[in-house]
Write a protein that holds these residues in place. Structure first.
Motif, short mmCIF file in Angstrom:
data_model
loop_
_atom_site.label_atom_id
_atom_site.label_comp_id
_atom_site.label_asym_id
_atom_site.label_seq_id
_atom_site.Cartn_x
_atom_site.Cartn_y
_atom_site.Cartn_z
N VAL A 89 66.53 27.26 -2.64
CA VAL A 89 65.65 26.27 -2.02
C VAL A 89 64.22 26.68 -2.31
CG1 VAL A 89 64.96 25.14 0.10
CG2 VAL A 89 67.34 25.86 -0.21
N ILE B 130 67.09 23.09 -5.22
CA ILE B 130 66.47 21.93 -4.59
C ILE B 130 65.12 22.32 -4.00
CG2 ILE B 130 68.67 20.83 -4.03
CD1 ILE B 130 68.37 21.90 -1.18
N GLN B 131 64.38 21.30 -3.56
CA GLN B 131 63.11 21.54 -2.90
C GLN B 131 63.31 21.62 -1.40
OE1 GLN B 131 61.53 22.31 -6.12
NE2 GLN B 131 59.98 22.01 -4.53
N GLU B 132 62.46 22.38 -0.76
CA GLU B 132 62.51 22.49 0.70
C GLU B 132 62.43 21.10 1.32
OE1 GLU B 132 59.46 25.09 2.19
OE2 GLU B 132 60.91 26.08 3.51
N GLY B 133 63.25 20.87 2.33
CA GLY B 133 63.26 19.58 2.99
C GLY B 133 64.37 18.66 2.49
N GLU B 134 64.84 18.92 1.28
CA GLU B 134 65.94 18.10 0.74
C GLU B 134 67.27 18.56 1.35
OE1 GLU B 134 64.16 16.99 -3.68
OE2 GLU B 134 65.62 18.60 -3.48
N ASN B 135 68.28 17.72 1.16
CA ASN B 135 69.63 18.07 1.60
C ASN B 135 70.38 18.74 0.45
OD1 ASN B 135 69.02 16.83 4.01
ND2 ASN B 135 70.09 14.94 3.48
N ALA B 136 71.26 19.65 0.80
CA ALA B 136 72.09 20.33 -0.21
C ALA B 136 73.55 20.08 0.10
CB ALA B 136 71.81 21.83 -0.20
N THR B 137 74.29 19.68 -0.90
CA THR B 137 75.73 19.44 -0.73
C THR B 137 76.52 20.31 -1.68
OG1 THR B 137 75.37 17.14 -0.07
CG2 THR B 137 77.58 17.73 -0.80
N THR C 13 71.28 20.00 5.86
CA THR C 13 70.20 19.01 5.92
C THR C 13 68.85 19.70 6.10
OG1 THR C 13 70.46 18.78 8.31
CG2 THR C 13 71.73 17.28 6.91
N ALA C 14 67.82 19.02 5.64
CA ALA C 14 66.44 19.51 5.79
C ALA C 14 66.36 20.99 5.42
CB ALA C 14 65.97 19.29 7.22
N SER C 15 66.73 21.29 4.19
CA SER C 15 66.86 22.69 3.77
C SER C 15 65.53 23.44 3.89
CB SER C 15 67.36 22.75 2.33
OG SER C 15 66.41 22.17 1.45
#
Lengths: 109, 115
Positions: free
Chosen positions: A107, A13-20, A77-79
């Motif tokens: 990330v 994912i990109q920085e700032g995105e959430n990861a689940t 959140t906010a990775s």
């Protein structure tokens, strides 16, 4: 064994995105724990959720537990780039914990 | 000590040689675990010690692997006649024994390379 199985195996994912990340297990539990591993070395305990809890927060981490589905999820959140690591779940409730193969999170800055 | 320590941090050996890996758990922790992690793989449970009970050796991959825990504290994992497939990071963890809460504290690991 008290093994959890993480899903997906890899997540980018990109920085700032959430990861689940998700974890499924097979037997009844007393608690479920999430760990993080950096650079193929020792694991660090992140959070523990007990079987009578449904949701727990710790900083940017949110863990949910659904005992009817025998599953748990870890939300970051906010990775940040520093969150890049492998994440493992494991069940507690017996004398030993064992781990699945983990989710490798990348990330990108 | 403050945390779980392991030694050596890296070990390079030749095929067929024996190696000993050491783990110093957190003082007072009655449970001690050994895991193995091959490159890019998950953790593979090897052996578990709990107090004075007989160890759970169900994860040891062959009879070349053995472990002992002296005085309920320090543990040594021994691999005899090492093979190239034994190359991995060997992780040790300890915990307070409790059915309700048994967070494991991990050492930094020993990276074993068998040439």
């Amino acid at each position: 064994s008290q093994q959890g199985e993480e899903d997906p195996q890899a997540l980018s994912i990109q920085e700032g995105e959430n990861a689940t990340m998700n974890c499924s297990y097979k037997t009844s539990i007393n608690n479920l724990q999430w760990y993080r591993q950096n650079s193929g070395r020792g694991l660090v305990h992140l959070i523990l959720i007990r079987s009578n809890e449904r949701e727990k927060h710790s900083g940017r981490l949110r863990v949910t537990l659904d005992t009817s589905k025998k599953s748990s999820s870890l939300l970051i959140t906010a990775s940040r780039a520093a969150d890049t690591a492998s994440y493992f779940c494991s069940q507690g409730g017996s004398e030993k914990l064992v781990f699945g193969k983990g989710t490798k999170l990348t990330v990108n800055p | 000590g403050a945390g779980v320590s392991q030694s050596p941090s890296n070990k390079v050996t030749e095929k067929g040689k024996d190696v000993e890996l050491r783990c110093d758990p957190i003082s007072g922790h009655t449970a001690l675990y050994w895991y193995r992690q091959s490159l890019g793989q998950g953790l593979e449970f090897l052996i578990y010690f709990q107090g004075n009970s007989a160890p759970d050796k169900s994860g040891l991959p062959s009879d070349r692997f053995s472990a002992e825990r002296t005085g309920g504290s320090v543990s040594t994992l021994t691999i005899q006649r090492t093979q190239q497939e034994d190359s991995a990071v060997y992780l040790c963890a300890s915990s307070e024994w409790s059915r309700a809460y048994n967070e494991q504290f991990f050492g930094p690991g020993t990276r074993l390379t068998v040439l």
